[in-house]
Design a protein around this motif. Sequence first.
Motif, short mmCIF file in Angstrom:
data_model
loop_
_atom_site.label_atom_id
_atom_site.label_comp_id
_atom_site.label_asym_id
_atom_site.label_seq_id
_atom_site.Cartn_x
_atom_site.Cartn_y
_atom_site.Cartn_z
N SER A 1 0.85 -1.19 0.00
CA SER A 1 0.00 0.00 0.00
C SER A 1 0.89 1.24 0.00
N VAL A 2 0.37 2.30 -0.54
CA VAL A 2 1.12 3.54 -0.62
C VAL A 2 0.82 4.40 0.60
N ALA A 3 1.86 4.84 1.29
CA ALA A 3 1.71 5.73 2.44
C ALA A 3 2.33 7.08 2.09
N ALA A 4 1.56 8.15 2.23
CA ALA A 4 2.05 9.49 1.92
C ALA A 4 2.24 10.28 3.21
N THR A 5 3.30 11.08 3.24
CA THR A 5 3.59 11.92 4.40
C THR A 5 3.87 13.34 3.90
N LEU A 6 3.27 14.32 4.56
CA LEU A 6 3.51 15.72 4.24
C LEU A 6 3.88 16.43 5.53
N THR A 7 5.04 17.09 5.54
CA THR A 7 5.49 17.77 6.75
C THR A 7 5.35 19.28 6.59
N HIS A 8 5.13 19.96 7.71
CA HIS A 8 4.96 21.41 7.74
C HIS A 8 5.76 21.98 8.91
N THR A 9 6.15 23.25 8.77
CA THR A 9 6.62 24.02 9.92
C THR A 9 5.60 25.13 10.14
N ILE A 10 5.28 25.35 11.40
CA ILE A 10 4.29 26.37 11.76
C ILE A 10 4.95 27.33 12.74
N LEU A 11 5.02 28.59 12.35
CA LEU A 11 5.62 29.62 13.19
C LEU A 11 4.51 30.33 13.94
N VAL A 12 4.64 30.41 15.26
CA VAL A 12 3.67 31.11 16.12
C VAL A 12 4.42 31.96 17.14
N ARG A 13 3.73 32.88 17.74
CA ARG A 13 4.33 33.61 18.86
C ARG A 13 4.51 32.62 20.01
N TYR A 14 5.60 32.79 20.74
CA TYR A 14 5.89 31.90 21.87
C TYR A 14 4.84 32.09 22.96
N ARG A 15 4.46 30.98 23.56
CA ARG A 15 3.53 31.00 24.69
C ARG A 15 4.13 30.16 25.82
N LYS A 16 3.76 30.47 27.03
CA LYS A 16 4.30 29.74 28.17
C LYS A 16 3.95 28.26 28.11
N GLU A 17 2.87 27.89 27.41
CA GLU A 17 2.48 26.49 27.28
C GLU A 17 3.51 25.66 26.50
N PHE A 18 4.39 26.33 25.75
CA PHE A 18 5.40 25.64 24.95
C PHE A 18 6.66 25.30 25.75
N ARG A 19 6.70 25.62 27.04
CA ARG A 19 7.87 25.32 27.87
C ARG A 19 8.13 23.84 28.01
N PHE A 20 7.11 23.02 27.82
CA PHE A 20 7.23 21.58 27.99
C PHE A 20 7.06 20.89 26.64
N PRO A 21 8.16 20.76 25.89
CA PRO A 21 8.07 20.26 24.51
C PRO A 21 7.47 18.86 24.39
N LEU A 22 7.71 17.98 25.35
CA LEU A 22 7.16 16.63 25.25
C LEU A 22 5.64 16.65 25.40
N LYS A 23 5.14 17.56 26.20
CA LYS A 23 3.69 17.69 26.36
C LYS A 23 3.06 18.22 25.08
N VAL A 24 3.71 19.19 24.45
CA VAL A 24 3.20 19.77 23.21
C VAL A 24 3.26 18.75 22.07
N ALA A 25 4.26 17.87 22.09
CA ALA A 25 4.40 16.87 21.03
C ALA A 25 3.27 15.84 21.04
N SER A 26 2.47 15.80 22.08
CA SER A 26 1.33 14.89 22.11
C SER A 26 0.05 15.58 21.62
N MET A 27 0.17 16.81 21.15
CA MET A 27 -0.99 17.58 20.70
C MET A 27 -1.07 17.59 19.18
N ARG A 28 -2.08 18.27 18.66
CA ARG A 28 -2.22 18.39 17.21
C ARG A 28 -2.73 19.78 16.86
N VAL A 29 -2.55 20.13 15.58
CA VAL A 29 -2.99 21.41 15.05
C VAL A 29 -4.13 21.16 14.07
N VAL A 30 -5.17 21.99 14.15
CA VAL A 30 -6.29 21.90 13.21
C VAL A 30 -6.45 23.26 12.54
#
Length: 114
Positions: free
Chosen positions: A52-81
């Motif tokens: 089967s064919v698996a496709a992957t598309l990667t993105h970089t998203i630039l945002v203003r820094y927020r205090k919630e980003f202090r814990f990168p492992l916690k943010v890595a379990s989230m998603r963007v919509v």
Amino acid sequence: MASGKLHHRIKIQKRNRSLDMYGQQQDSWEDYLSVRANIRPVSGMEKLDSMSVAATLTHTILVRYRKEFRFPLKVASMRVVFDERVLDIDSVRNIEERNRWAVLNCVEGSVDGN
């Protein structure tokens, strides 16, 4: 980067895990943050895996820094919509460690978070 380049409004969602009435784990997503962002596609790749064919598309998203980003492992379990598209967050970087801008490295996923 000028804040005028933040063209997209995105939602960052976090996963909620709970047990259903049969004791089975059930995942749901809830909106956590809503921020302005600059989204850039970085690369796309297709591979043949188990006939089967698996496709992957990667993105970089630039945002203003927020205090919630202090814990990168916690943010890595989230998603963007945005625009009915779902991007799984792989990592977050604090640009120059100055707490002004953050880059979310993402992979486009499916609506159910898989």
